[in-house]
Structures are given as C-alpha cells and as structure tokens.
Design an enzyme around this catalytic site. Structure first.
Site, PDB file in Angstrom:
ATOM      1  N   GLY A  20       0.799  -1.226   0.000  1.00  0.00           N
ATOM      2  CA  GLY A  20       0.000   0.000   0.000  1.00  0.00           C
ATOM      3  C   GLY A  20       0.833   1.279   0.000  1.00  0.00           C
ATOM      4  N   ASN A  88       3.476   5.128   9.304  1.00  0.00           N
ATOM      5  CA  ASN A  88       2.416   4.873   8.323  1.00  0.00           C
ATOM      6  C   ASN A  88       1.546   3.661   8.690  1.00  0.00           C
ATOM      7  OD1 ASN A  88       1.338   4.710   5.326  1.00  0.00           O
ATOM      8  ND2 ASN A  88       2.297   2.716   5.749  1.00  0.00           N
ATOM      9  N   TYR A  92      -7.327  -0.346  11.621  1.00  0.00           N
ATOM     10  CA  TYR A  92      -8.518   0.416  11.201  1.00  0.00           C
ATOM     11  C   TYR A  92      -9.788  -0.438  11.086  1.00  0.00           C
ATOM     12  CZ  TYR A  92      -6.361  -1.444   6.974  1.00  0.00           C
ATOM     13  OH  TYR A  92      -5.764  -2.285   6.068  1.00  0.00           O
ATOM     14  N   TYR A 153     -10.738   5.233  15.202  1.00  0.00           N
ATOM     15  CA  TYR A 153      -9.712   5.515  14.181  1.00  0.00           C
ATOM     16  C   TYR A 153      -9.559   7.030  13.994  1.00  0.00           C
ATOM     17  CZ  TYR A 153      -7.736   5.523   9.374  1.00  0.00           C
ATOM     18  OH  TYR A 153      -6.974   5.747   8.236  1.00  0.00           O
ATOM     19  N   LYS A 157      -6.318   9.340  14.529  1.00  0.00           N
ATOM     20  CA  LYS A 157      -5.738  10.100  13.410  1.00  0.00           C
ATOM     21  C   LYS A 157      -5.705  11.597  13.724  1.00  0.00           C
ATOM     22  CE  LYS A 157      -4.706   6.733  10.622  1.00  0.00           C
ATOM     23  NZ  LYS A 157      -3.317   6.498  10.175  1.00  0.00           N
TER      24      LYS A 157
HETATM   25  N1  LIG Z   1      -5.976   3.550   1.938  1.00  0.00           N
HETATM   26  C1  LIG Z   1      -6.663   4.622   2.249  1.00  0.00           C
HETATM   27  O1  LIG Z   1      -7.719   4.903   1.646  1.00  0.00           O
HETATM   28  C2  LIG Z   1      -6.193   5.550   3.339  1.00  0.00           C
HETATM   29  C3  LIG Z   1      -6.867   6.769   3.500  1.00  0.00           C
HETATM   30  C4  LIG Z   1      -6.436   7.648   4.504  1.00  0.00           C
HETATM   31  C5  LIG Z   1      -5.379   7.315   5.324  1.00  0.00           C
HETATM   32  N2  LIG Z   1      -4.753   6.115   5.141  1.00  0.00           N
HETATM   33  C6  LIG Z   1      -3.636   5.807   6.026  1.00  0.00           C
HETATM   34  O2  LIG Z   1      -2.504   5.521   5.250  1.00  0.00           O
HETATM   35  C7  LIG Z   1      -1.694   4.545   5.911  1.00  0.00           C
HETATM   36  C8  LIG Z   1      -1.443   3.364   4.997  1.00  0.00           C
HETATM   37  O3  LIG Z   1      -2.695   2.841   4.577  1.00  0.00           O
HETATM   38  P1  LIG Z   1      -2.803   1.621   3.564  1.00  0.00           P
HETATM   39  O4  LIG Z   1      -4.121   1.726   2.922  1.00  0.00           O
HETATM   40  O5  LIG Z   1      -1.566   1.521   2.728  1.00  0.00           O
HETATM   41  O6  LIG Z   1      -2.844   0.400   4.616  1.00  0.00           O
HETATM   42  P2  LIG Z   1      -2.579  -1.175   4.409  1.00  0.00           P
HETATM   43  O7  LIG Z   1      -3.440  -1.880   5.398  1.00  0.00           O
HETATM   44  O8  LIG Z   1      -2.688  -1.569   2.969  1.00  0.00           O
HETATM   45  O9  LIG Z   1      -1.041  -1.312   4.853  1.00  0.00           O
HETATM   46  C9  LIG Z   1      -0.678  -1.094   6.190  1.00  0.00           C
HETATM   47  C10 LIG Z   1       0.555  -1.906   6.500  1.00  0.00           C
HETATM   48  O10 LIG Z   1       0.834  -1.698   7.911  1.00  0.00           O
HETATM   49  C11 LIG Z   1       1.176  -2.936   8.484  1.00  0.00           C
HETATM   50  N3  LIG Z   1       0.889  -2.911   9.930  1.00  0.00           N
HETATM   51  C12 LIG Z   1      -0.332  -2.927  10.520  1.00  0.00           C
HETATM   52  N4  LIG Z   1      -0.201  -2.926  11.847  1.00  0.00           N
HETATM   53  C13 LIG Z   1       1.126  -2.920  12.111  1.00  0.00           C
HETATM   54  C14 LIG Z   1       1.881  -2.934  13.314  1.00  0.00           C
HETATM   55  N5  LIG Z   1       1.286  -2.969  14.518  1.00  0.00           N
HETATM   56  N6  LIG Z   1       3.230  -2.903  13.230  1.00  0.00           N
HETATM   57  C15 LIG Z   1       3.850  -2.882  12.014  1.00  0.00           C
HETATM   58  N7  LIG Z   1       3.178  -2.876  10.844  1.00  0.00           N
HETATM   59  C16 LIG Z   1       1.832  -2.910  10.898  1.00  0.00           C
HETATM   60  C17 LIG Z   1       0.313  -3.962   7.754  1.00  0.00           C
HETATM   61  O11 LIG Z   1       0.841  -5.275   7.899  1.00  0.00           O
HETATM   62  C18 LIG Z   1       0.352  -3.425   6.330  1.00  0.00           C
HETATM   63  O12 LIG Z   1       1.406  -3.970   5.577  1.00  0.00           O
HETATM   64  C19 LIG Z   1      -2.442   4.204   7.203  1.00  0.00           C
HETATM   65  O13 LIG Z   1      -1.941   5.002   8.240  1.00  0.00           O
HETATM   66  C20 LIG Z   1      -3.873   4.580   6.888  1.00  0.00           C
HETATM   67  O14 LIG Z   1      -4.607   4.887   8.054  1.00  0.00           O
HETATM   68  C21 LIG Z   1      -5.140   5.230   4.171  1.00  0.00           C
END
Ligand SMILES: NC(=O)c1ccc[n+]([C@@H]2O[C@H](COP(=O)([O-])OP(=O)(O)OC[C@H]3O[C@@H](n4cnc5c(N)ncnc54)[C@H](O)[C@@H]3O)[C@@H](O)[C@H]2O)c1
Length: 247
Positions: A20, A88, A92, A153, A157
């Site tokens: 991601g 990052n 969630y 969440y 945030k």
């Molecule tokens: N995708 C979206 O639409 C979106 C929107 C707004 C904000 N975000 C934020 O962006 C960031 C990345 O989102 P994403 O969609 O790529 O998420 P994702 O779930 O695809 O990837 C998150 C990664 O974090 C790792 N992870 C989770 N808990 C962990 C822990 N305790 N220790 C170490 N690693 C851990 C997971 O294994 C995963 O590889 C997050 O902070 C999310 O809240 C995402």
C-alpha cells in the site's frame, strides 16, 4: 517522478511498508537516494528486494517499545543514524460505537498513536545530535469527513495531528520538523472491501475526479522530508485530490 537525489545520505524508517501507501513511500524515498529501513509485522522482503542494497527489512510491531529498539538496532548496524521516520502503519477495523469495545479502542490508539510517541523517544536523541530530523505521521482526511463506524480511528488520526503539532514545538531548535499527512481514499488492501459504487461515491466528492493510487500520496511526503521543507513544521497536509478543504 523526477530523479533528483534529494534524500541522498539520509536514513529513513518507513512503517507498514509491506504494501500500500507505505510500500510506495519506501520505494520513492529510495529512488531519491535514501537508505530505507522497511518495517512491517513481517519483514517486507518484496519491497527490500525491489530497492536492493539500500534497504533492510525489520519485522516489528510498532505498538511495542521493544519493536522500536529492534528497528533502531538494525538501522544503526546496517546504515547508521536514523534521520527520517514515516509512521504509516495503521489499525482500522470498522465498528459502530455500540460494537466498539475497550480492547479495540486501545489497540487502535496503540498502533496508530503510541507508535508516533515511541519513535520520537527512540530517534530524537540522535537527531538532536545531528541537528537534523524529520517526522511524518500518516493521518487521514477522514478526520474531516462523515465516515461511520470509525470513531476510534478518527480519534487516533486526529491525535497524530495533535502530537506532530506539539512535538514540533519541542524539537524545532535542533533542526527537526514534525508534520502530518492526511491521505484521502486510496487504492490499497485497506479499501478493497469497499464496493466500486462506494469508492466512486467518494472520489466523485473530490475536485480531481479519480481514485487515488498509493503513488499519488508520496510527493508531499518527499517534500516534507527534504531540505526544502526545513521551515515547515507542525502542519497537517491534506493529499486527497481536493475532497476535504482546510484554511
Ligand atoms: N488507503 C486509504 O484509503 C487511506 C486513507 C487515509 C489514510 N490512510 C492511512 O494511510 C496509511 C497506509 O494505509 P494503507 O491503505 O496503505 O494500509 P494497508 O493496510 O494496505 O497497509 C498497512 C501496512 O501496515 C502494516 N501494519 C499494521 N499494523 C502494524 C503494526 N502494529 N506494526 C507494524 N506494521 C503494521 C500492515 O501489515 C500493512 O502492511 C495508514 O496510516 C492509513 O490509516 C489510508
């Protein structure tokens, strides 16, 4: 992406970089010359392999102080002092308030918010010695939108924005900046559960009428972690195609 080596000589920790947005950030920082410490619950081997010798993987839970000690140990043994931390990784689960229990609340705060604090405690002494450092906490534009079942969440945030604002005051004199980035809905595993209609309804609320890819989020993070952003701290930067407007 332009190919300047704006981050050469820097060592960057990126949490949740197995996939991601985190994976896109790790690849972009490496492309711009940084050495990358890629952290995830399991070592993100594919990303490390894609970057090559300028990356090292660490398996760690970012809610755990021992996890941060392990990240620091691997970083220092492999590349040296950590200059940049991108928090990052996130937790969630969707739970309406009636179904939200204390354990889920605490886990959300622990992964999303405690990690920011723990990383600062771990890496600030070295950054202060170097008179240079960058913290970027990945927040979310959901803090300003109507998103149901995500009160825990959204609280975490919003907490990231607050911590970056407060931390900025304590560390500015040593050349260290602290900012939050608020992505909008982005095409990752996290949003795959949503149907096409739901995703479309979201991006139709943006000025830029398309669904974001992880690569759309990295540009502002590259800027915030560069020398160019040395006078910018305590800010919350929204990166969502113009859905949530502030100011
Ligand atoms: N995708 C979206 O639409 C979106 C929107 C707004 C904000 N975000 C934020 O962006 C960031 C990345 O989102 P994403 O969609 O790529 O998420 P994702 O779930 O695809 O990837 C998150 C990664 O974090 C790792 N992870 C989770 N808990 C962990 C822990 N305790 N220790 C170490 N690693 C851990 C997971 O294994 C995963 O590889 C997050 O902070 C999310 O809240 C995402």
């Amino acid at each position: 992406m332009s190919s300047s080596l704006s981050h050469q000589g820097r060592v960057a920790v990126v949490t949740g970089s197995g996939r991601g947005i985190g994976a896109a950030i790790a690849l972009a920082l490496a492309y711009h010359g940084a050495k990358v410490v890629a952290v995830d619950l399991q070592s993100p081997n594919a990303i490390v392999a894609a970057i090559g010798r300028n990356a090292v993987g660490v398996a760690a839970d970012v809610s755990d102080p021992d996890g941060w000690a392990a990240i620091a140990r691997v970083a220092e043994e492999t590349f040296g002092q950590v200059d940049i931390v991108i928090n990052n990784a996130a937790y969630y689960p969707n739970h309406p308030i009636e179904e939200l229990d204390l354990d889920t609340w605490k886990r959300t705060m622990s992964v999303n918010l405690d990690a920011q604090f723990l990383s600062a405690k771990q890496f600030l002494p070295g950054m202060r010695r170097n008179k240079w450092g960058r913290f970027v906490g990945i927040s979310s534009n959901s803090v300003g939108l109507t998103v149901k079942g995500m009160s825990h969440y959204i609280a975490s945030k919003m907490g990231i924005i607050g911590f970056m604002r407060g931390l900025a005051n304590d560390v500015a004199s040593d050349g260290i900046t602290c900012n939050a980035v608020l992505p909008g809905l982005t095409n990752t595993v996290a949003t795959q559960a949503q149907g096409e209609e739901q995703r479309k309804a979201t991006w139709q609320g943006q000025a830029i009428q398309r669904f974001a890819e992880p690569e759309d989020i990295v540009g502002p993070i590259l800027f915030l972690t560069s020398d160019d952003a040395a006078f910018m701290t305590g800010q919350a930067l929204v990166v969502d195609g113009g859905q949530y407007r502030v100011g």
